[in-house]
Motif scaffolding. Structure first.
Motif, PDB file in Angstrom:
ATOM      1  N   ASP A   2       0.805  -1.223   0.000  1.00  0.00           N
ATOM      2  CA  ASP A   2       0.000   0.000   0.000  1.00  0.00           C
ATOM      3  C   ASP A   2       0.840   1.276   0.000  1.00  0.00           C
ATOM      4  O   ASP A   2       0.336   2.346  -0.338  1.00  0.00           O
ATOM      5  CB  ASP A   2      -0.936   0.029   1.207  1.00  0.00           C
ATOM      6  N   ALA A   3       2.109   1.190   0.381  1.00  0.00           N
ATOM      7  CA  ALA A   3       2.961   2.374   0.440  1.00  0.00           C
ATOM      8  C   ALA A   3       3.364   2.809  -0.966  1.00  0.00           C
ATOM      9  O   ALA A   3       3.703   1.993  -1.807  1.00  0.00           O
ATOM     10  CB  ALA A   3       4.206   2.083   1.262  1.00  0.00           C
ATOM     11  N   VAL A   4       3.318   4.122  -1.198  1.00  0.00           N
ATOM     12  CA  VAL A   4       3.685   4.678  -2.500  1.00  0.00           C
ATOM     13  C   VAL A   4       4.856   5.628  -2.319  1.00  0.00           C
ATOM     14  O   VAL A   4       4.830   6.520  -1.456  1.00  0.00           O
ATOM     15  CB  VAL A   4       2.493   5.426  -3.139  1.00  0.00           C
ATOM     16  N   CYS A   5       5.884   5.444  -3.128  1.00  0.00           N
ATOM     17  CA  CYS A   5       7.084   6.278  -3.053  1.00  0.00           C
ATOM     18  C   CYS A   5       6.743   7.715  -3.453  1.00  0.00           C
ATOM     19  O   CYS A   5       6.139   7.937  -4.508  1.00  0.00           O
ATOM     20  CB  CYS A   5       8.172   5.724  -3.974  1.00  0.00           C
ATOM     21  N   PRO A   6       7.134   8.698  -2.632  1.00  0.00           N
ATOM     22  CA  PRO A   6       6.841  10.090  -2.967  1.00  0.00           C
ATOM     23  C   PRO A   6       7.675  10.609  -4.148  1.00  0.00           C
ATOM     24  O   PRO A   6       7.310  11.598  -4.764  1.00  0.00           O
ATOM     25  CB  PRO A   6       7.176  10.860  -1.686  1.00  0.00           C
ATOM     26  N   ASN A  57       5.078   1.436  -5.830  1.00  0.00           N
ATOM     27  CA  ASN A  57       4.799   0.855  -4.520  1.00  0.00           C
ATOM     28  C   ASN A  57       5.565  -0.458  -4.374  1.00  0.00           C
ATOM     29  O   ASN A  57       4.989  -1.513  -4.233  1.00  0.00           O
ATOM     30  CB  ASN A  57       3.306   0.676  -4.285  1.00  0.00           C
ATOM     31  N   ASP A  58       6.883  -0.336  -4.381  1.00  0.00           N
ATOM     32  CA  ASP A  58       7.753  -1.499  -4.323  1.00  0.00           C
ATOM     33  C   ASP A  58       8.864  -1.253  -3.302  1.00  0.00           C
ATOM     34  O   ASP A  58       9.997  -0.951  -3.677  1.00  0.00           O
ATOM     35  CB  ASP A  58       8.332  -1.780  -5.713  1.00  0.00           C
ATOM     36  N   PHE A  59       8.527  -1.354  -2.022  1.00  0.00           N
ATOM     37  CA  PHE A  59       9.483  -1.115  -0.946  1.00  0.00           C
ATOM     38  C   PHE A  59      10.018  -2.430  -0.397  1.00  0.00           C
ATOM     39  O   PHE A  59       9.314  -3.439  -0.390  1.00  0.00           O
ATOM     40  CB  PHE A  59       8.827  -0.338   0.204  1.00  0.00           C
ATOM     41  N   ILE A  60      11.260  -2.392   0.070  1.00  0.00           N
ATOM     42  CA  ILE A  60      11.868  -3.524   0.764  1.00  0.00           C
ATOM     43  C   ILE A  60      12.461  -3.014   2.074  1.00  0.00           C
ATOM     44  O   ILE A  60      12.715  -1.811   2.229  1.00  0.00           O
ATOM     45  CB  ILE A  60      12.962  -4.212  -0.085  1.00  0.00           C
ATOM     46  N   VAL A  61      12.677  -3.913   3.013  1.00  0.00           N
ATOM     47  CA  VAL A  61      13.300  -3.571   4.289  1.00  0.00           C
ATOM     48  C   VAL A  61      14.787  -3.890   4.168  1.00  0.00           C
ATOM     49  O   VAL A  61      15.163  -5.003   3.810  1.00  0.00           O
ATOM     50  CB  VAL A  61      12.665  -4.363   5.447  1.00  0.00           C
ATOM     51  N   VAL A  62      15.629  -2.878   4.471  1.00  0.00           N
ATOM     52  CA  VAL A  62      17.087  -3.048   4.401  1.00  0.00           C
ATOM     53  C   VAL A  62      17.717  -2.481   5.667  1.00  0.00           C
ATOM     54  O   VAL A  62      17.132  -1.611   6.321  1.00  0.00           O
ATOM     55  CB  VAL A  62      17.688  -2.345   3.152  1.00  0.00           C
ATOM     56  N   ALA A  82      26.416 -10.786  12.783  1.00  0.00           N
ATOM     57  CA  ALA A  82      26.119  -9.361  12.837  1.00  0.00           C
ATOM     58  C   ALA A  82      24.631  -9.120  13.082  1.00  0.00           C
ATOM     59  O   ALA A  82      23.783  -9.799  12.514  1.00  0.00           O
ATOM     60  CB  ALA A  82      26.538  -8.685  11.540  1.00  0.00           C
ATOM     61  N   ILE A  83      24.344  -8.152  13.913  1.00  0.00           N
ATOM     62  CA  ILE A  83      22.976  -7.739  14.199  1.00  0.00           C
ATOM     63  C   ILE A  83      22.832  -6.296  13.750  1.00  0.00           C
ATOM     64  O   ILE A  83      23.601  -5.435  14.169  1.00  0.00           O
ATOM     65  CB  ILE A  83      22.657  -7.832  15.702  1.00  0.00           C
ATOM     66  N   SER A  84      21.889  -6.041  12.905  1.00  0.00           N
ATOM     67  CA  SER A  84      21.625  -4.681  12.461  1.00  0.00           C
ATOM     68  C   SER A  84      20.719  -4.015  13.488  1.00  0.00           C
ATOM     69  O   SER A  84      19.670  -4.539  13.838  1.00  0.00           O
ATOM     70  CB  SER A  84      20.944  -4.704  11.098  1.00  0.00           C
ATOM     71  N   ALA A  85      21.132  -2.865  13.975  1.00  0.00           N
ATOM     72  CA  ALA A  85      20.367  -2.189  15.017  1.00  0.00           C
ATOM     73  C   ALA A  85      19.097  -1.535  14.478  1.00  0.00           C
ATOM     74  O   ALA A  85      18.110  -1.436  15.163  1.00  0.00           O
ATOM     75  CB  ALA A  85      21.227  -1.135  15.699  1.00  0.00           C
ATOM     76  N   GLU A  86      19.129  -1.091  13.233  1.00  0.00           N
ATOM     77  CA  GLU A  86      17.979  -0.368  12.699  1.00  0.00           C
ATOM     78  C   GLU A  86      17.764  -0.725  11.237  1.00  0.00           C
ATOM     79  O   GLU A  86      18.710  -0.749  10.454  1.00  0.00           O
ATOM     80  CB  GLU A  86      18.201   1.134  12.838  1.00  0.00           C
ATOM     81  N   ASN A  87      16.526  -0.988  10.876  1.00  0.00           N
ATOM     82  CA  ASN A  87      16.173  -1.238   9.484  1.00  0.00           C
ATOM     83  C   ASN A  87      15.406  -0.040   8.952  1.00  0.00           C
ATOM     84  O   ASN A  87      14.753   0.684   9.709  1.00  0.00           O
ATOM     85  CB  ASN A  87      15.318  -2.496   9.352  1.00  0.00           C
ATOM     86  N   ILE A  88      15.474   0.153   7.650  1.00  0.00           N
ATOM     87  CA  ILE A  88      14.738   1.216   6.984  1.00  0.00           C
ATOM     88  C   ILE A  88      14.037   0.630   5.771  1.00  0.00           C
ATOM     89  O   ILE A  88      14.310  -0.496   5.364  1.00  0.00           O
ATOM     90  CB  ILE A  88      15.664   2.385   6.561  1.00  0.00           C
ATOM     91  N   TYR A  89      13.128   1.400   5.195  1.00  0.00           N
ATOM     92  CA  TYR A  89      12.438   0.989   3.980  1.00  0.00           C
ATOM     93  C   TYR A  89      13.102   1.670   2.796  1.00  0.00           C
ATOM     94  O   TYR A  89      13.450   2.843   2.860  1.00  0.00           O
ATOM     95  CB  TYR A  89      10.959   1.386   4.037  1.00  0.00           C
ATOM     96  N   GLN A  90      13.273   0.909   1.706  1.00  0.00           N
ATOM     97  CA  GLN A  90      13.916   1.444   0.518  1.00  0.00           C
ATOM     98  C   GLN A  90      13.063   1.120  -0.704  1.00  0.00           C
ATOM     99  O   GLN A  90      12.629  -0.023  -0.885  1.00  0.00           O
ATOM    100  CB  GLN A  90      15.309   0.836   0.358  1.00  0.00           C
ATOM    101  N   CYS A  91      12.824   2.143  -1.523  1.00  0.00           N
ATOM    102  CA  CYS A  91      12.073   1.950  -2.769  1.00  0.00           C
ATOM    103  C   CYS A  91      12.980   1.243  -3.769  1.00  0.00           C
ATOM    104  O   CYS A  91      14.106   1.682  -4.010  1.00  0.00           O
ATOM    105  CB  CYS A  91      11.618   3.301  -3.318  1.00  0.00           C
ATOM    106  N   LYS A  92      12.502   0.151  -4.336  1.00  0.00           N
ATOM    107  CA  LYS A  92      13.298  -0.583  -5.313  1.00  0.00           C
ATOM    108  C   LYS A  92      13.362   0.162  -6.642  1.00  0.00           C
ATOM    109  O   LYS A  92      14.244  -0.086  -7.447  1.00  0.00           O
ATOM    110  CB  LYS A  92      12.722  -1.987  -5.508  1.00  0.00           C
ATOM    111  N   GLY A  93      12.445   1.093  -6.865  1.00  0.00           N
ATOM    112  CA  GLY A  93      12.424   1.837  -8.116  1.00  0.00           C
ATOM    113  C   GLY A  93      13.473   2.927  -8.200  1.00  0.00           C
ATOM    114  O   GLY A  93      14.227   3.015  -9.163  1.00  0.00           O
ATOM    115  N   CYS A  94      13.553   3.769  -7.159  1.00  0.00           N
ATOM    116  CA  CYS A  94      14.456   4.929  -7.218  1.00  0.00           C
ATOM    117  C   CYS A  94      15.472   4.983  -6.088  1.00  0.00           C
ATOM    118  O   CYS A  94      16.334   5.856  -6.070  1.00  0.00           O
ATOM    119  CB  CYS A  94      13.652   6.224  -7.235  1.00  0.00           C
TER     120      CYS A  94
END
Length: 138
Positions: free
Chosen positions: A76-80, A85-90, A111-123
């Motif tokens: 449902d998320a749309v890249c501004p 609407n193609d996000f992944i968690v990285v 390794a443990i990643s402390a914080e994840n973010i969302y990244q648009c696969k398009g841009c």
């Protein structure tokens, strides 16, 4: 009923939205430490946040539902920037996150990643919180 913690939250709103969706799906579950974490937010990390508890027998079903809710939220998320609407968690590439990963790898074997973010696969647009689909709301 024997219960198990299925997920923890640091946010009252997210916890209650997920709780309601699970209860609407016929799952008996409840929140633990909700009031303590809400009234005394400073203690939230010390008590482990707000815990979602479910029956041990329903744990796999709850995890599957949580995954489907997350996938639905990602769709449902749309890249501004590019309106895809193609996000992944990285993992975040912030310096403090890299240091945490390296130290956890050195001292624990992985390794443990402390914080994840969302990244648009398009841009490649990155954000901590998924952008809302403003097109669908208009």
């Amino acid at each position: 009923m024997q219960t198990v913690v299925v997920r923890t939250f640091d946010n009252y709103f997210s916890a209650n939205i997920i709780l309601t969706r699970l209860q609407d799906s016929g799952i008996q579950c409840y929140l633990k430490d909700e009031y303590s974490a809400t009234v005394y937010p400073v203690l939230s990390n010390a008590i482990g946040g707000i815990k979602l508890l479910a029956d041990v027998r329903d744990a796999d079903k709850v995890k599957a539902l949580l995954n489907s809710f997350h996938e639905e939220h990602l769709r449902d998320a749309v890249c501004p920037r590019c309106t895809k609407n193609d996000f992944i968690v990285v993992p975040s590439r912030a310096p403090e996150n890299i240091v945490t990963s390296v130290l956890s790898w050195l001292f624990s074997g992985y390794a443990i990643s402390a914080e994840n973010i969302y990244q648009c696969k398009g841009c490649g647009y990155e954000c901590k919180i998924l952008p809302e689909n403003t097109i669908a709301h208009n």
